[in-house]
Design a protein around this motif. Sequence first.
Motif, PDB file in Angstrom:
ATOM      1  N   GLY A   8       0.786  -1.228   0.000  1.00 26.01           N
ATOM      2  CA  GLY A   8       0.000   0.000   0.000  1.00 26.01           C
ATOM      3  C   GLY A   8       0.818   1.279   0.000  1.00 26.01           C
ATOM      4  O   GLY A   8       0.285   2.359   0.210  1.00 26.01           O
ATOM      5  N   GLU A   9       2.110   1.165  -0.250  1.00 23.22           N
ATOM      6  CA  GLU A   9       2.981   2.339  -0.240  1.00 23.22           C
ATOM      7  C   GLU A   9       3.108   2.980  -1.630  1.00 23.22           C
ATOM      8  O   GLU A   9       3.674   4.057  -1.762  1.00 23.22           O
ATOM      9  CB  GLU A   9       4.374   1.938   0.261  1.00 23.22           C
ATOM     10  CG  GLU A   9       4.372   1.433   1.680  1.00 23.22           C
ATOM     11  CD  GLU A   9       5.679   0.775   2.066  1.00 23.22           C
ATOM     12  OE1 GLU A   9       6.729   1.087   1.456  1.00 23.22           O
ATOM     13  OE2 GLU A   9       5.663  -0.081   2.967  1.00 23.22           O
ATOM     14  N   TRP A  10       2.624   2.283  -2.657  1.00 24.05           N
ATOM     15  CA  TRP A  10       2.713   2.815  -4.014  1.00 24.05           C
ATOM     16  C   TRP A  10       1.495   2.378  -4.807  1.00 24.05           C
ATOM     17  O   TRP A  10       1.087   1.225  -4.757  1.00 24.05           O
ATOM     18  CB  TRP A  10       3.993   2.339  -4.716  1.00 24.05           C
ATOM     19  CG  TRP A  10       4.098   2.909  -6.095  1.00 24.05           C
ATOM     20  CD1 TRP A  10       3.889   2.255  -7.267  1.00 24.05           C
ATOM     21  CD2 TRP A  10       4.376   4.255  -6.449  1.00 24.05           C
ATOM     22  NE1 TRP A  10       4.023   3.123  -8.325  1.00 24.05           N
ATOM     23  CE2 TRP A  10       4.320   4.364  -7.847  1.00 24.05           C
ATOM     24  CE3 TRP A  10       4.665   5.398  -5.707  1.00 24.05           C
ATOM     25  CZ2 TRP A  10       4.550   5.552  -8.522  1.00 24.05           C
ATOM     26  CZ3 TRP A  10       4.884   6.594  -6.388  1.00 24.05           C
ATOM     27  CH2 TRP A  10       4.834   6.650  -7.775  1.00 24.05           C
ATOM     28  N   LYS A  11       0.921   3.304  -5.559  1.00 30.65           N
ATOM     29  CA  LYS A  11      -0.233   3.007  -6.402  1.00 30.65           C
ATOM     30  C   LYS A  11       0.267   2.670  -7.813  1.00 30.65           C
ATOM     31  O   LYS A  11       1.147   3.353  -8.339  1.00 30.65           O
ATOM     32  CB  LYS A  11      -1.151   4.222  -6.431  1.00 30.65           C
ATOM     33  CG  LYS A  11      -2.481   3.968  -7.095  1.00 30.65           C
ATOM     34  CD  LYS A  11      -3.398   5.141  -6.832  1.00 30.65           C
ATOM     35  CE  LYS A  11      -4.667   5.113  -7.615  1.00 30.65           C
ATOM     36  NZ  LYS A  11      -5.472   3.946  -7.551  1.00 30.65           N
ATOM     37  N   ALA A  12      -0.292   1.633  -8.392  1.00 25.07           N
ATOM     38  CA  ALA A  12       0.071   1.261  -9.767  1.00 25.07           C
ATOM     39  C   ALA A  12      -0.564   2.269 -10.722  1.00 25.07           C
ATOM     40  O   ALA A  12      -1.776   2.388 -10.791  1.00 25.07           O
ATOM     41  CB  ALA A  12      -0.408  -0.153 -10.080  1.00 25.07           C
ATOM     42  N   ILE A  13       0.294   2.983 -11.451  1.00 20.73           N
ATOM     43  CA  ILE A  13      -0.215   4.042 -12.329  1.00 20.73           C
ATOM     44  C   ILE A  13       0.023   3.741 -13.802  1.00 20.73           C
ATOM     45  O   ILE A  13      -0.412   4.478 -14.668  1.00 20.73           O
ATOM     46  CB  ILE A  13       0.409   5.414 -11.978  1.00 20.73           C
ATOM     47  CG1 ILE A  13       1.932   5.362 -12.105  1.00 20.73           C
ATOM     48  CG2 ILE A  13      -0.028   5.879 -10.598  1.00 20.73           C
ATOM     49  CD1 ILE A  13       2.625   6.711 -11.980  1.00 20.73           C
ATOM     50  N   GLY A  14       0.719   2.641 -14.086  1.00 21.03           N
ATOM     51  CA  GLY A  14       1.051   2.309 -15.469  1.00 21.03           C
ATOM     52  C   GLY A  14      -0.163   1.842 -16.261  1.00 21.03           C
ATOM     53  O   GLY A  14      -1.199   1.477 -15.713  1.00 21.03           O
ATOM     54  N   LYS A  15      -0.014   1.860 -17.557  1.00 26.60           N
ATOM     55  CA  LYS A  15      -1.051   1.390 -18.486  1.00 26.60           C
ATOM     56  C   LYS A  15      -0.484   0.192 -19.263  1.00 26.60           C
ATOM     57  O   LYS A  15       0.704   0.160 -19.571  1.00 26.60           O
ATOM     58  CB  LYS A  15      -1.437   2.484 -19.475  1.00 26.60           C
ATOM     59  CG  LYS A  15      -1.925   3.760 -18.818  1.00 26.60           C
ATOM     60  CD  LYS A  15      -3.300   3.590 -18.253  1.00 26.60           C
ATOM     61  CE  LYS A  15      -3.816   4.879 -17.666  1.00 26.60           C
ATOM     62  NZ  LYS A  15      -4.341   4.769 -16.346  1.00 26.60           N
ATOM     63  N   LEU A  16      -1.345  -0.738 -19.583  1.00 27.14           N
ATOM     64  CA  LEU A  16      -0.909  -1.898 -20.359  1.00 27.14           C
ATOM     65  C   LEU A  16      -0.501  -1.445 -21.752  1.00 27.14           C
ATOM     66  O   LEU A  16      -1.244  -0.713 -22.413  1.00 27.14           O
ATOM     67  CB  LEU A  16      -2.026  -2.943 -20.432  1.00 27.14           C
ATOM     68  CG  LEU A  16      -1.603  -4.305 -20.938  1.00 27.14           C
ATOM     69  CD1 LEU A  16      -0.574  -4.945 -20.013  1.00 27.14           C
ATOM     70  CD2 LEU A  16      -2.806  -5.226 -21.059  1.00 27.14           C
ATOM     71  N   SER A  17       0.656  -1.891 -22.192  1.00 30.22           N
ATOM     72  CA  SER A  17       1.213  -1.417 -23.466  1.00 30.22           C
ATOM     73  C   SER A  17       0.803  -2.280 -24.654  1.00 30.22           C
ATOM     74  O   SER A  17       1.151  -1.963 -25.784  1.00 30.22           O
ATOM     75  CB  SER A  17       2.732  -1.357 -23.368  1.00 30.22           C
ATOM     76  OG  SER A  17       3.247  -2.646 -23.123  1.00 30.22           O
ATOM     77  N   VAL A  18       0.087  -3.367 -24.410  1.00 30.68           N
ATOM     78  CA  VAL A  18      -0.302  -4.292 -25.485  1.00 30.68           C
ATOM     79  C   VAL A  18      -1.759  -4.718 -25.297  1.00 30.68           C
ATOM     80  O   VAL A  18      -2.307  -4.579 -24.211  1.00 30.68           O
ATOM     81  CB  VAL A  18       0.600  -5.554 -25.506  1.00 30.68           C
ATOM     82  CG1 VAL A  18       2.029  -5.199 -25.839  1.00 30.68           C
ATOM     83  CG2 VAL A  18       0.529  -6.303 -24.195  1.00 30.68           C
ATOM     84  N   LYS A  19      -2.342  -5.275 -26.348  1.00 35.14           N
ATOM     85  CA  LYS A  19      -3.689  -5.844 -26.246  1.00 35.14           C
ATOM     86  C   LYS A  19      -3.534  -7.342 -26.006  1.00 35.14           C
ATOM     87  O   LYS A  19      -2.760  -8.017 -26.705  1.00 35.14           O
ATOM     88  CB  LYS A  19      -4.486  -5.601 -27.525  1.00 35.14           C
ATOM     89  CG  LYS A  19      -4.896  -4.168 -27.673  1.00 35.14           C
ATOM     90  CD  LYS A  19      -5.911  -4.004 -28.778  1.00 35.14           C
ATOM     91  CE  LYS A  19      -6.282  -2.535 -28.834  1.00 35.14           C
ATOM     92  NZ  LYS A  19      -7.577  -2.292 -29.342  1.00 35.14           N
ATOM     93  N   LEU A  20      -4.273  -7.854 -25.053  1.00 34.13           N
ATOM     94  CA  LEU A  20      -4.158  -9.279 -24.708  1.00 34.13           C
ATOM     95  C   LEU A  20      -5.107 -10.158 -25.510  1.00 34.13           C
ATOM     96  O   LEU A  20      -4.911 -11.341 -25.625  1.00 34.13           O
ATOM     97  CB  LEU A  20      -4.409  -9.478 -23.214  1.00 34.13           C
ATOM     98  CG  LEU A  20      -3.371  -8.826 -22.306  1.00 34.13           C
ATOM     99  CD1 LEU A  20      -3.752  -9.014 -20.848  1.00 34.13           C
ATOM    100  CD2 LEU A  20      -1.989  -9.390 -22.570  1.00 34.13           C
TER     101      LEU A  20
END
Length: 156
Positions: A143-155
């Motif tokens: 809980g010390e960091w929020k995931a802010i990234g976006k998926l770079s590919v389509k699954l």
Amino acid sequence: MEKLSKEFLCQLEGEINPIRIRDLGESGNLGLRSFPSGPTRTFESLLQEAFGRNLAEISDKKSELLIIPVFVPSAKPMNHFGLDKSDLEEIQQLAHEKPCILYLFGNPLALRHFGDLSIYSSVIVAYQSFEATQRVAVKHLMGEWKAIGKLSVKLS
């Protein structure tokens, strides 16, 4: 490297409840199964430090929640990105049996081999298995960091 790792960490499915994670970790009901098995990695060591116990030694039956870090051996799609087919089947079986948080360290396209991602309580993509990336993933779990990234590919 940590700055990049923070920007790329991507939460695809579900939510992480750090209070529940801490409670389960402290009570001995938080398990960990790393794939593929091998020497202890930074991710496991940091969790052991945080909870004062080796989470991998907690039986799957006793754990109420299982953390599954997967360290994808190959960036190339051949042979399931180097992942053993029996490991992939075991991971899916575990997710059907109890709540599981899946951390994928490697090529996100490997997720195509993990079945329906909705069977996991949470799916987080960390893209790389660098030490800095593993440290950020543990901070995210706690809980010390929020995931802010976006998926770079389509699954699909």
